[in-house]
Design an enzyme around this catalytic site. Structure first.
Site: not given
Ligand code: AMP
Length: 387
Positions: A35, A348
């Site tokens: 991220r 996820g």
């Protein structure tokens, strides 16, 4: 809404809501920095255009003072600094004099990262409840707001929707745009056959997604603990496998209305999640716990994947925390990575698994947002996008 490229950033204070909700181990080391890496495009663009960059992010859930010790973004500032090749000043506060002084002293192309926005949740859920005063305060720190945190776009929080509603110059960042460019076509016009793989444990969070995907997809392959709720719904013995009891009726109804759902035909079973000794069984007995899809199921799933032109995957095929039960997930991952199909992973655990196995570049898109990508697949708009 304007495009980022149409906004003048020079000498402006630019607030970017990023998603630095990265997994940390017990030593508070980052175990997957994807991220942070994915945020660099927007950051570098702002720095090249001589903006003063103010970063806001959450990290996990913060409910008590004790949680704060394990949820500080300080470690992220260090990693970001390495990746950017320039200093990222960490401000260990979410508001007040320390923040105001840091912002007022910024030069062009400086970067500061404020402390975890969810530290504001301890006293009355101000961040997660989109407290108007907090949103107004954060908005007052900058001239331009960029939402680049796809992982929280399905939430209406002070640090995304709240700030946006208090500012004139608002846009989406490159990361969010890349997510939409990859995810929206699979809902609107997927190349067929379109196969969805669903795994993990809970169905309740995914009910609306499953309902919409039944309409859109050609095949839905279900593995992980999720499969046992469906198998139980069919009246098949599931032993002591994890069942999402509150979704059992939903599973039964779904099975009555569609034949698109493909369930496991064999299982890797053991007596507990801690036990590494396992057996392969076609049918479970009363003491068995199903912890991964078996070899025949892997081949069955592959036969559907092989003929697919679009694949969307959310959720591991087994009890992924234990290495021995990762095989089903790994085998499908390797198989898909060699297919000539559009392959999208919905964030996820599955995304982290694929990245850690080194397969990220072999997939068309690995989303940074699990919940957000599932809600997008429900077919509804996300509050963080419609700012
Ligand atoms: P979810 O949060 O619903 O996506 O579920 C992810 C979790 O499901 C992970 O912690 C997996 O280890 C767990 N999981 C997947 N398959 C199984 C299984 N067969 N038995 C127990 N847990 C599982």
């Amino acid at each position: 809404m304007k495009k980022l490229e149409d906004i003048n950033l020079e000498h402006k204070k630019v607030i970017i809501r990023v998603d630095y909700n990265v997994p940390l181990n017990e030593n508070l080391e980052i175990t997957d920095d994807n991220r942070i890496v994915e945020s660099l495009k927007t950051l570098n663009y702002c720095l090249e255009h001589k903006a003063k960059v103010i970063l806001l992010s959450h990290l996990g859930k913060v409910k008590t003072e004790e949680d704060k010790k394990k949820k500080s973004l300080r470690v992220v500032a260090l990693r970001l600094s390495e990746l950017l090749g320039k200093e990222v000043k960490f401000i260990p506060a979410t508001r007040g004099k320390e923040v105001d002084d840091a912002v007022n002293n910024m030069q062009d192309s400086d970067v500061i990262l404020l402390e975890n926005t969810r530290f504001e949740d301890i006293d009355g859920k101000k961040e997660s409840g989109n407290d108007p005063e907090l949103a107004k305060y954060w908005a007052s720190l900058g001239d331009v707001f960029i939402n680049d945190a796809f992982g929280t776009c399905h939430r209406s929080h002070a640090s995304n929707v709240g700030i946006a509603s208090n500012m004139q110059e608002v846009c989406l960042g490159f990361l969010v745009r890349k997510e939409l460019d990859n995810l929206l076509p699979i809902i609107d016009k997927p190349e067929r056959p379109f196969t969805v793989i669903l795994g993990g444990a809970k169905i309740s969070d995914k009910i609306a997604t499953v309902q919409n995907l039944i309409k859109k997809a050609d095949y839905i392959l279900i593995g992980g603990a999720m499969a046992y709720t469906f198998l139980k719904g069919k009246g098949i013995e599931t032993g002591k496998s994890l069942i999402d009891e509150e979704s059992l009726d939903f599973a039964k109804d779904v099975l009555k209305t569609t034949n698109k759902i493909i369930l496991p035909i064999d299982h890797i079973v053991s007596t507990s999640t801690e036990n590494s000794n396992y057996q392969i069984k076609n049918t479970l007995e009363s003491d068995d716990i199903g912890l991964d899809i078996g070899p025949k199921t892997r081949e069955l799933f592959k036969s559907y994947l092989l003929k697919s032109k679009t694949i969307f995957w959310n959720g591991p095929m087994g009890y992924y925390e234990k290495e021995v039960y990762q095989e089903g997930t790994k085998e499908l991952c390797e198989f898909i990575s060699n297919l000539d199909a559009t392959s999208i992973v919905g964030g996820g655990d599955t995304a982290s698994a694929i990245i850690n196995m080194g397969f990220k570049d072999k997939f068309t898109h690995v989303s940074t947002g699990g919940g957000a990508s599932l809600e997008l697949l429900e077919g509804k708009g996300l509050p963080g996008i419609n700012i």
